[in-house]
Structures are given as structure tokens and as C-alpha cells.
Design a protein around this motif. Structure first.
Motif, PDB file in Angstrom:
ATOM      1  N   LYS A  18       0.835  -1.211   0.000  1.00 36.12           N
ATOM      2  CA  LYS A  18       0.000   0.000   0.000  1.00 36.12           C
ATOM      3  C   LYS A  18       0.868   1.259   0.000  1.00 36.12           C
ATOM      4  CE  LYS A  18      -3.984  -2.147   2.157  1.00 36.12           C
ATOM      5  NZ  LYS A  18      -4.723  -2.378   3.399  1.00 36.12           N
ATOM      6  N   SER A  19       1.960   1.229   0.732  1.00 37.38           N
ATOM      7  CA  SER A  19       2.859   2.380   0.784  1.00 37.38           C
ATOM      8  C   SER A  19       3.487   2.652  -0.577  1.00 37.38           C
ATOM      9  CB  SER A  19       3.960   2.155   1.825  1.00 37.38           C
ATOM     10  OG  SER A  19       3.408   2.066   3.118  1.00 37.38           O
ATOM     11  N   VAL A  20       3.900   1.599  -1.258  1.00 35.58           N
ATOM     12  CA  VAL A  20       4.471   1.753  -2.598  1.00 35.58           C
ATOM     13  C   VAL A  20       3.415   2.340  -3.531  1.00 35.58           C
ATOM     14  CG1 VAL A  20       5.352   0.502  -4.620  1.00 35.58           C
ATOM     15  CG2 VAL A  20       6.209  -0.055  -2.334  1.00 35.58           C
ATOM     16  N   GLU A  21       2.205   1.847  -3.460  1.00 33.40           N
ATOM     17  CA  GLU A  21       1.125   2.349  -4.324  1.00 33.40           C
ATOM     18  C   GLU A  21       0.821   3.806  -4.031  1.00 33.40           C
ATOM     19  OE1 GLU A  21      -0.525   1.908  -7.406  1.00 33.40           O
ATOM     20  OE2 GLU A  21       0.865   0.290  -7.041  1.00 33.40           O
ATOM     21  N   GLN A  22       0.788   4.186  -2.759  1.00 33.25           N
ATOM     22  CA  GLN A  22       0.535   5.584  -2.398  1.00 33.25           C
ATOM     23  C   GLN A  22       1.659   6.486  -2.899  1.00 33.25           C
ATOM     24  OE1 GLN A  22       0.003   5.348   1.861  1.00 33.25           O
ATOM     25  NE2 GLN A  22      -2.204   5.060   1.679  1.00 33.25           N
ATOM     26  N   ALA A  23       2.884   6.036  -2.757  1.00 28.54           N
ATOM     27  CA  ALA A  23       4.016   6.827  -3.241  1.00 28.54           C
ATOM     28  C   ALA A  23       3.973   6.961  -4.760  1.00 28.54           C
ATOM     29  CB  ALA A  23       5.332   6.182  -2.803  1.00 28.54           C
ATOM     30  N   ARG A  24       3.597   5.881  -5.441  1.00 26.89           N
ATOM     31  CA  ARG A  24       3.488   5.929  -6.906  1.00 26.89           C
ATOM     32  C   ARG A  24       2.424   6.950  -7.326  1.00 26.89           C
ATOM     33  NH1 ARG A  24       4.582   1.975 -11.117  1.00 26.89           N
ATOM     34  NH2 ARG A  24       4.893   0.375  -9.538  1.00 26.89           N
ATOM     35  N   LYS A  25       1.279   6.922  -6.667  1.00 24.38           N
ATOM     36  CA  LYS A  25       0.201   7.864  -7.001  1.00 24.38           C
ATOM     37  C   LYS A  25       0.621   9.308  -6.719  1.00 24.38           C
ATOM     38  CE  LYS A  25      -3.594   4.633  -6.575  1.00 24.38           C
ATOM     39  NZ  LYS A  25      -4.719   4.176  -5.796  1.00 24.38           N
ATOM     40  N   ALA A  26       1.319   9.522  -5.614  1.00 21.67           N
ATOM     41  CA  ALA A  26       1.795  10.870  -5.297  1.00 21.67           C
ATOM     42  C   ALA A  26       2.773  11.347  -6.363  1.00 21.67           C
ATOM     43  CB  ALA A  26       2.460  10.889  -3.924  1.00 21.67           C
ATOM     44  N   PHE A  27       3.666  10.479  -6.793  1.00 19.03           N
ATOM     45  CA  PHE A  27       4.619  10.859  -7.836  1.00 19.03           C
ATOM     46  C   PHE A  27       3.900  11.133  -9.152  1.00 19.03           C
ATOM     47  CE2 PHE A  27       7.315   9.887 -11.460  1.00 19.03           C
ATOM     48  CZ  PHE A  27       8.295  10.856 -11.277  1.00 19.03           C
ATOM     49  N   ALA A  73      10.277  -1.951  -6.257  1.00 23.22           N
ATOM     50  CA  ALA A  73       9.773  -2.002  -4.883  1.00 23.22           C
ATOM     51  C   ALA A  73       8.591  -2.965  -4.770  1.00 23.22           C
ATOM     52  CB  ALA A  73       9.372  -0.603  -4.420  1.00 23.22           C
ATOM     53  N   GLN A  74       7.710  -2.929  -5.764  1.00 21.39           N
ATOM     54  CA  GLN A  74       6.548  -3.833  -5.764  1.00 21.39           C
ATOM     55  C   GLN A  74       7.011  -5.286  -5.810  1.00 21.39           C
ATOM     56  OE1 GLN A  74       3.523  -1.999  -5.892  1.00 21.39           O
ATOM     57  NE2 GLN A  74       2.671  -3.861  -5.073  1.00 21.39           N
ATOM     58  N   LYS A  75       8.013  -5.559  -6.643  1.00 21.04           N
ATOM     59  CA  LYS A  75       8.536  -6.928  -6.732  1.00 21.04           C
ATOM     60  C   LYS A  75       9.223  -7.341  -5.435  1.00 21.04           C
ATOM     61  CE  LYS A  75       9.272  -6.691 -11.719  1.00 21.04           C
ATOM     62  NZ  LYS A  75      10.290  -6.574 -12.777  1.00 21.04           N
ATOM     63  N   LEU A  76       9.956  -6.412  -4.832  1.00 23.09           N
ATOM     64  CA  LEU A  76      10.665  -6.735  -3.591  1.00 23.09           C
ATOM     65  C   LEU A  76       9.696  -7.071  -2.462  1.00 23.09           C
ATOM     66  CD1 LEU A  76      13.532  -4.081  -3.623  1.00 23.09           C
ATOM     67  CD2 LEU A  76      13.726  -6.543  -4.086  1.00 23.09           C
ATOM     68  N   VAL A  77       8.547  -6.415  -2.462  1.00 21.69           N
ATOM     69  CA  VAL A  77       7.534  -6.700  -1.441  1.00 21.69           C
ATOM     70  C   VAL A  77       7.117  -8.167  -1.498  1.00 21.69           C
ATOM     71  CG1 VAL A  77       5.113  -6.246  -0.819  1.00 21.69           C
ATOM     72  CG2 VAL A  77       6.660  -4.344  -1.271  1.00 21.69           C
ATOM     73  N   HIS A  78       7.146  -8.740  -2.688  1.00 20.69           N
ATOM     74  CA  HIS A  78       6.696 -10.123  -2.866  1.00 20.69           C
ATOM     75  C   HIS A  78       7.845 -11.124  -2.963  1.00 20.69           C
ATOM     76  CE1 HIS A  78       2.560  -8.861  -3.266  1.00 20.69           C
ATOM     77  NE2 HIS A  78       2.975  -7.889  -4.053  1.00 20.69           N
ATOM     78  N   ALA A  79       9.077 -10.675  -2.772  1.00 19.76           N
ATOM     79  CA  ALA A  79      10.220 -11.586  -2.839  1.00 19.76           C
ATOM     80  C   ALA A  79      10.098 -12.668  -1.773  1.00 19.76           C
ATOM     81  CB  ALA A  79      11.522 -10.814  -2.669  1.00 19.76           C
TER      82      ALA A  79
END
Length: 118
Positions: A18-27, A73-79
Motif C-alpha cells: 500500500k505504501s508503494v502504491e501511495q508513493a506511486r500515485k503521489a509521484f 519495490a513492488q517486486k521486492l515486497v513479494h520476494a
């Protein structure tokens, strides 16, 4: 088979995702505002030839590079384990080095292109 000690609680993974998604949307909001500012402005100051073209291209490269980092980052979350983390990081670095080389060539060509005034 031995259980991996790299188990991250689901809640932590969900929070990170969720944090990665929020940061992506902010960018994306920032990048959209920057693009709009470039679109509505006149020629970039300092009288540099092709300055606006270079600025637009540089912004698009910045967006692509930041999006690549978000994808990592999204991939690392699921590593699943440290080996996968290292593999993903290595692939990212190799891809980014190649992308930056291409972007540098393209920016240089844009800078050197003769200006045409209508």
C-alpha cells in the motif's frame, strides 16, 4: 524442504504494498503537474536551443526511471527469499544502467538537433 526464515508477516507485506502504491500515485500527481507546467509554459528560459524539448524529454525519462524503481519495490515486497531480492536488485541495476545510457544518448541528440522556428 527447509522452511525459509525470510517469512514476512502478511500485514507487513500489505502495508509495504500500500505504501508503494501511495508513493506511486503521489509521484504521478507531481509528474502530471510538472508536465502540465511544461505544456502551458513558453520556451524554457536562458535562450538554450531546444531547451523545452530537452526538458520534456528529461521529465519523461525521470518518470520512466522512478516508475522502474516503483516496479522494483513492488517486486521486492513479494520476494520469497534473500536470493530473489538480490536477483531482482541486480536485474534492476543492469536495466537502469542500460536505460540511462540510452536516455543520455537521446538527450544529447535532442540538444544538438537544430532548432526550427515556425
Amino acid at each position: 524442504m527447509v522452511e525459509s526464515i525470510y517469512q514476512i508477516p502478511t500485514e507487513v507485506r500489505d502495508f509495504a504494498e500500500k505504501s508503494v502504491e501511495q508513493a506511486r500515485k503521489a509521484f504521478e500527481g507531481f509528474a502530471g503537474a510538472a508536465q502540465k507546467a511544461l505544456d502551458t509554459s513558453g520556451e524554457v528560459p536562458f535562450g538554450l536551443p531546444n531547451a523545452k524539448d530537452v526538458s520534456v524529454k528529461a521529465l519523461s525519462f525521470a518518470e520512466a526511471n522512478v516508475n522502474a524503481a516503483f516496479d522494483l519495490a513492488q517486486k521486492l515486497v513479494h520476494a520469497r527469499d534473500p536470493q530473489e531480492v538480490f536477483k531482482l536488485q541486480s536485474e534492476f541495476v543492469q536495466a537502469q544502467l542500460k536505460a540511462i545510457q540510452e536516455q543520455t544518448k537521446e538527450l544529447g541528440a535532442t540538444f544538438q538537433r537544430p532548432t526550427t522556428k515556425s
